[in-house]
Write a protein that holds these residues in place. Structure first.
Motif, PDB file in Angstrom:
ATOM      1  N   LYS A   1       0.876  -1.142  -0.032  1.00 32.23           N
ATOM      2  CA  LYS A   1       0.198  -0.124  -0.055  1.00 32.23           C
ATOM      3  C   LYS A   1       0.854   1.257   0.149  1.00 32.23           C
ATOM      4  CE  LYS A   1      -4.142  -2.149   2.253  1.00 32.23           C
ATOM      5  NZ  LYS A   1      -3.586  -3.480   2.157  1.00 32.23           N
ATOM      6  N   ILE A   2       1.926   1.165   0.619  1.00 29.48           N
ATOM      7  CA  ILE A   2       3.041   2.198   0.624  1.00 29.48           C
ATOM      8  C   ILE A   2       4.319   1.658   0.309  1.00 29.48           C
ATOM      9  CG2 ILE A   2       1.675   3.608   2.135  1.00 29.48           C
ATOM     10  CD1 ILE A   2       3.310   3.102   4.337  1.00 29.48           C
ATOM     11  N   PRO A   3       5.492   2.328  -0.133  1.00 27.54           N
ATOM     12  CA  PRO A   3       6.866   1.595  -0.357  1.00 27.54           C
ATOM     13  C   PRO A   3       7.267   0.974   1.063  1.00 27.54           C
ATOM     14  CG  PRO A   3       6.748   4.120  -1.044  1.00 27.54           C
ATOM     15  CD  PRO A   3       5.415   3.890  -0.333  1.00 27.54           C
ATOM     16  N   MET A   4       8.076   0.176   0.979  1.00 27.27           N
ATOM     17  CA  MET A   4       8.534  -0.755   2.189  1.00 27.27           C
ATOM     18  C   MET A   4       9.140   0.235   3.141  1.00 27.27           C
ATOM     19  SD  MET A   4      11.274  -3.918   2.338  1.00 27.27           S
ATOM     20  CE  MET A   4      12.657  -2.629   2.485  1.00 27.27           C
ATOM     21  N   LEU A   5       8.563  -0.257   4.390  1.00 25.96           N
ATOM     22  CA  LEU A   5       9.170   0.304   5.757  1.00 25.96           C
ATOM     23  C   LEU A   5      10.362   0.305   5.952  1.00 25.96           C
ATOM     24  CD1 LEU A   5       6.070  -0.339   8.058  1.00 25.96           C
ATOM     25  CD2 LEU A   5       6.262   1.767   6.881  1.00 25.96           C
ATOM     26  N   LYS A   6      11.345   1.409   6.190  1.00 22.56           N
ATOM     27  CA  LYS A   6      12.673   1.128   6.563  1.00 22.56           C
ATOM     28  C   LYS A   6      12.841   2.032   7.675  1.00 22.56           C
ATOM     29  CE  LYS A   6      14.509   0.623   2.135  1.00 22.56           C
ATOM     30  NZ  LYS A   6      15.943   0.633   1.313  1.00 22.56           N
ATOM     31  N   PHE A   7      13.455   1.069   8.858  1.00 24.02           N
ATOM     32  CA  PHE A   7      13.602   1.410  10.140  1.00 24.02           C
ATOM     33  C   PHE A   7      15.123   1.797  10.544  1.00 24.02           C
ATOM     34  CE2 PHE A   7      10.190  -1.478  10.012  1.00 24.02           C
ATOM     35  CZ  PHE A   7       9.206  -1.088  11.037  1.00 24.02           C
ATOM     36  N   PHE A   8      15.166   2.929  11.361  1.00 27.96           N
ATOM     37  CA  PHE A   8      16.451   3.284  11.907  1.00 27.96           C
ATOM     38  C   PHE A   8      16.737   2.274  13.137  1.00 27.96           C
ATOM     39  CE2 PHE A   8      15.617   7.090   9.613  1.00 27.96           C
ATOM     40  CZ  PHE A   8      16.865   7.458   9.242  1.00 27.96           C
ATOM     41  N   LEU A   9      17.864   1.365  12.930  1.00 36.56           N
ATOM     42  CA  LEU A   9      17.919   0.288  13.820  1.00 36.56           C
ATOM     43  C   LEU A   9      19.281   0.634  14.754  1.00 36.56           C
ATOM     44  CD1 LEU A   9      17.378  -2.671  11.304  1.00 36.56           C
ATOM     45  CD2 LEU A   9      15.624  -1.814  13.028  1.00 36.56           C
ATOM     46  N   LYS A  10      19.040  -0.244  15.853  1.00 31.32           N
ATOM     47  CA  LYS A  10      20.268   0.008  16.809  1.00 31.32           C
ATOM     48  C   LYS A  10      21.461  -0.667  16.110  1.00 31.32           C
ATOM     49  CE  LYS A  10      17.702   0.636  21.066  1.00 31.32           C
ATOM     50  NZ  LYS A  10      17.548   0.013  22.414  1.00 31.32           N
ATOM     51  N   LYS A  11      22.762  -0.196  16.159  1.00 29.55           N
ATOM     52  CA  LYS A  11      23.678  -1.063  15.572  1.00 29.55           C
ATOM     53  C   LYS A  11      23.862  -2.362  15.931  1.00 29.55           C
ATOM     54  CE  LYS A  11      28.676  -0.514  14.571  1.00 29.55           C
ATOM     55  NZ  LYS A  11      29.876   0.532  14.835  1.00 29.55           N
ATOM     56  N   GLU A  12      23.556  -2.670  17.244  1.00 29.20           N
ATOM     57  CA  GLU A  12      23.801  -4.064  17.910  1.00 29.20           C
ATOM     58  C   GLU A  12      22.876  -5.107  17.243  1.00 29.20           C
ATOM     59  OE1 GLU A  12      25.274  -0.882  20.645  1.00 29.20           O
ATOM     60  OE2 GLU A  12      23.209  -1.469  19.602  1.00 29.20           O
ATOM     61  N   LEU A  13      21.763  -4.421  16.464  1.00 29.82           N
ATOM     62  CA  LEU A  13      20.730  -5.235  16.156  1.00 29.82           C
ATOM     63  C   LEU A  13      21.278  -6.108  14.697  1.00 29.82           C
ATOM     64  CD1 LEU A  13      17.400  -3.509  16.275  1.00 29.82           C
ATOM     65  CD2 LEU A  13      18.250  -5.408  17.555  1.00 29.82           C
ATOM     66  N   ILE A  14      22.467  -5.502  14.009  1.00 31.38           N
ATOM     67  CA  ILE A  14      22.996  -6.319  12.973  1.00 31.38           C
ATOM     68  C   ILE A  14      23.394  -7.862  13.170  1.00 31.38           C
ATOM     69  CG2 ILE A  14      25.405  -5.602  13.345  1.00 31.38           C
ATOM     70  CD1 ILE A  14      25.501  -4.871  10.117  1.00 31.38           C
ATOM     71  N   TRP A  15      23.608  -8.084  14.644  1.00 28.73           N
ATOM     72  CA  TRP A  15      23.843  -9.532  14.849  1.00 28.73           C
ATOM     73  C   TRP A  15      22.815 -10.336  15.036  1.00 28.73           C
ATOM     74  CZ3 TRP A  15      28.703  -9.609  13.876  1.00 28.73           C
ATOM     75  CH2 TRP A  15      29.338  -8.568  13.893  1.00 28.73           C
TER      76      TRP A  15
END
Length: 316
Positions: free
Chosen positions: A111-125
């Motif tokens: 319905k809208i473009p894909m949501l992109k979140f600002f994430l905490k750096k630690e979540l890359i793991w």
């Protein structure tokens, strides 16, 4: 529909479905992202970006089917007709549970473009998901405490610099920048610790969305203001996938980004005060909306947490 199964069985089968979906679609995401990083042709990079978004959209769609297969949720969603698939949006919402992310992805998918979140750096793991977020250019932010910056003044402004670089990536393809303005999930303990003037919300943090608007104001056409309510109580992820969540209410309000919302939040005190006043008003109205959504069939019931009658000025 497998809603007749016992909750533990539904939860286990549903979790396996989420896991397999994530593993299977993360692999092509990562391979495509690696290919994109080594190809010098801009036209091909644009095509690969579209393919990455298609994979992510498919992942969200399959998760939605998984939810519908094992759960009989009464979805009450209002305001989606105002949205367009090809536009830039800033999406702001209250935040109570990790389930909020699945709810937002499900109702806004295609319905809208894909949501992109600002994430905490630690979540890359986070297994699989961390790499998927990286492949999809989700910005990973490293926030420094005030005490840490006092000891390391050379790092002051680095988080804003990362935000600016992240926003640059969003200018080429329609995107929905997602921000949980409270900065953390609501709990009664956090609410009490903040002495929040709102009954069902924590204090909003203005700096993040003000910076996004300042960086992308010429592209972001509308703000999508979301209120999420769980009449049965705020669910955990297990509650959600095991069929214990029976009703979810989501109210969506869309309003345009105007010139008054764009400015230099960190160097213009007049604009900062104006922006904080505007966000406080938005949060007041959201607090009232949540009361309506939660007690729409119980008009005489008192709110779960009572807040002060006034609204405090925000602090960065």
């Amino acid at each position: 529909m497998l809603d007749f199964l016992p909750s533990p069985v539904k939860g286990a089968l549903s979790f396996i479905g989420y896991l397999l979906n994530t593993i299977c679609l993360t692999v092509p995401l990562i391979l495509t992202s690696i290919l994109k990083s080594i190809i010098p042709f801009k036209g091909l990079i644009v095509l690969l970006d579209k393919f990455l978004i298609w994979i992510a959209t498919l992942w969200i769609s399959i998760n939605g089917l998984n939810c519908d297969l094992f759960n009989k949720i009464d979805w009450q969603v209002n305001g989606l007709t105002q949205l367009k698939k090809k536009d830039w949006y800033l999406v702001i919402s209250n935040h109570q549970s990790w389930v909020d992310i699945l709810v937002l992805q499900k109702i806004f998918n295609r319905k809208i473009p894909m949501l992109k979140f600002f994430l905490k750096k630690e979540l890359i793991w986070v297994p699989f998901l961390g790499l998927a977020w990286w492949a999809l250019d989700f910005p990973f932010m490293k926030r420094y405490s005030k005490k840490f910056l006092e000891a390391n003044p050379h790092l002051k402004g680095k988080d804003l610099e990362r935000t600016r670089k992240a926003c640059e990536k969003f200018k080429h393809t329609p995107v929905s920048v997602m921000n949980f303005v409270e900065g953390t999930r609501f709990t009664p303990e956090k609410h009490k610790r903040q002495n929040s003037p709102f009954a069902r919300l924590l204090l909003p943090k203005a700096g993040g969305i003000a910076f996004v608007l300042g960086s992308m104001g010429e592209y972001l056409h509308n703000i999508v203001n979301v209120a999420i309510a769980y009449p049965d109580g705020v669910p955990t992820f297990w509650d959600y996938i095991s069929g214990k969540t029976k009703q979810i209410i989501v109210d969506v309000d869309v309003f345009p980004v105007n010139e008054r919302l764009i400015g230099d939040y960190f160097n213009n005190d007049g604009y900062k005060q104006q922006f904080c006043d505007w966000l406080n008003q938005i949060w007041q109205e959201k607090d009232k909306k949540l009361k309506e959504l939660l007690f729409y069939d119980q008009p005489d019931q008192s709110p779960a947490w009572s807040g002060q009658s006034h609204v405090k000025k925000l602090k960065n």
